[in-house]
Motif scaffolding. Structure first.
Motif, PDB file in Angstrom:
ATOM      1  N   GLN A  97       0.974 -14.926   5.056  1.00  0.00           N
ATOM      2  CA  GLN A  97       0.709 -13.615   4.401  1.00  0.00           C
ATOM      3  C   GLN A  97       1.364 -12.987   4.268  1.00  0.00           C
ATOM      4  OE1 GLN A  97      -3.063 -12.813   6.590  1.00  0.00           O
ATOM      5  NE2 GLN A  97      -4.280 -13.333   5.020  1.00  0.00           N
ATOM      6  N   LYS A 151       4.209 -10.988   1.942  1.00  0.00           N
ATOM      7  CA  LYS A 151       4.467  -9.234   2.274  1.00  0.00           C
ATOM      8  C   LYS A 151       5.599  -8.976   1.652  1.00  0.00           C
ATOM      9  CE  LYS A 151       3.246  -5.433   4.034  1.00  0.00           C
ATOM     10  NZ  LYS A 151       2.325  -4.613   6.182  1.00  0.00           N
ATOM     11  N   GLU A 197      -0.706 -14.155  -2.476  1.00  0.00           N
ATOM     12  CA  GLU A 197      -0.873 -13.314  -1.751  1.00  0.00           C
ATOM     13  C   GLU A 197      -3.065 -12.869  -2.190  1.00  0.00           C
ATOM     14  OE1 GLU A 197      -1.413  -8.238  -1.216  1.00  0.00           O
ATOM     15  OE2 GLU A 197       0.455  -9.519  -2.564  1.00  0.00           O
ATOM     16  N   LEU A 244      -4.968 -16.521  -0.859  1.00  0.00           N
ATOM     17  CA  LEU A 244      -4.685 -15.670   0.968  1.00  0.00           C
ATOM     18  C   LEU A 244      -5.471 -15.417   1.201  1.00  0.00           C
ATOM     19  CD1 LEU A 244      -0.834 -15.647   2.135  1.00  0.00           C
ATOM     20  CD2 LEU A 244      -2.609 -17.399   2.577  1.00  0.00           C
ATOM     21  N   ARG A 245      -6.292 -14.238  -0.085  1.00  0.00           N
ATOM     22  CA  ARG A 245      -7.390 -13.320   0.813  1.00  0.00           C
ATOM     23  C   ARG A 245      -8.601 -13.725   0.185  1.00  0.00           C
ATOM     24  NH1 ARG A 245      -5.057  -7.365  -1.796  1.00  0.00           N
ATOM     25  NH2 ARG A 245      -3.324  -7.283  -0.353  1.00  0.00           N
TER      26      ARG A 245
END
Length: 61
Positions: free
Chosen positions: A18, A22, A46, A49-50
């Motif tokens: 993460q 980012k 991303e 991963l969320r």
């Protein structure tokens, strides 16, 4: 290795990924001419991963 250690390792790796996503997301925002394929790829990482990381409240025993 017990299941607790295994889960801890997964959470640690997810946190690292993460942070990396980012960093790349911020870099892509700073360089809007980056190839679309790269930006889409990191956006998908991303999002994945969320979706794969449970909410913090649910992960506490």
């Amino acid at each position: 290795m017990g299941p607790g250690i295994h889960l801890t390792l997964h959470h640690t790796r997810a946190t690292e990924l993460q942070a990396e996503a980012k960093t790349h997301s911020l870099a892509a925002a700073a360089h809007p001419r980056r190839p679309l394929r790269t930006r889409v790829g990191w956006t998908l990482v991303e999002i994945g991963l969320r979706l794969a990381t449970p909410p913090l409240a649910a992960s506490a025993p």
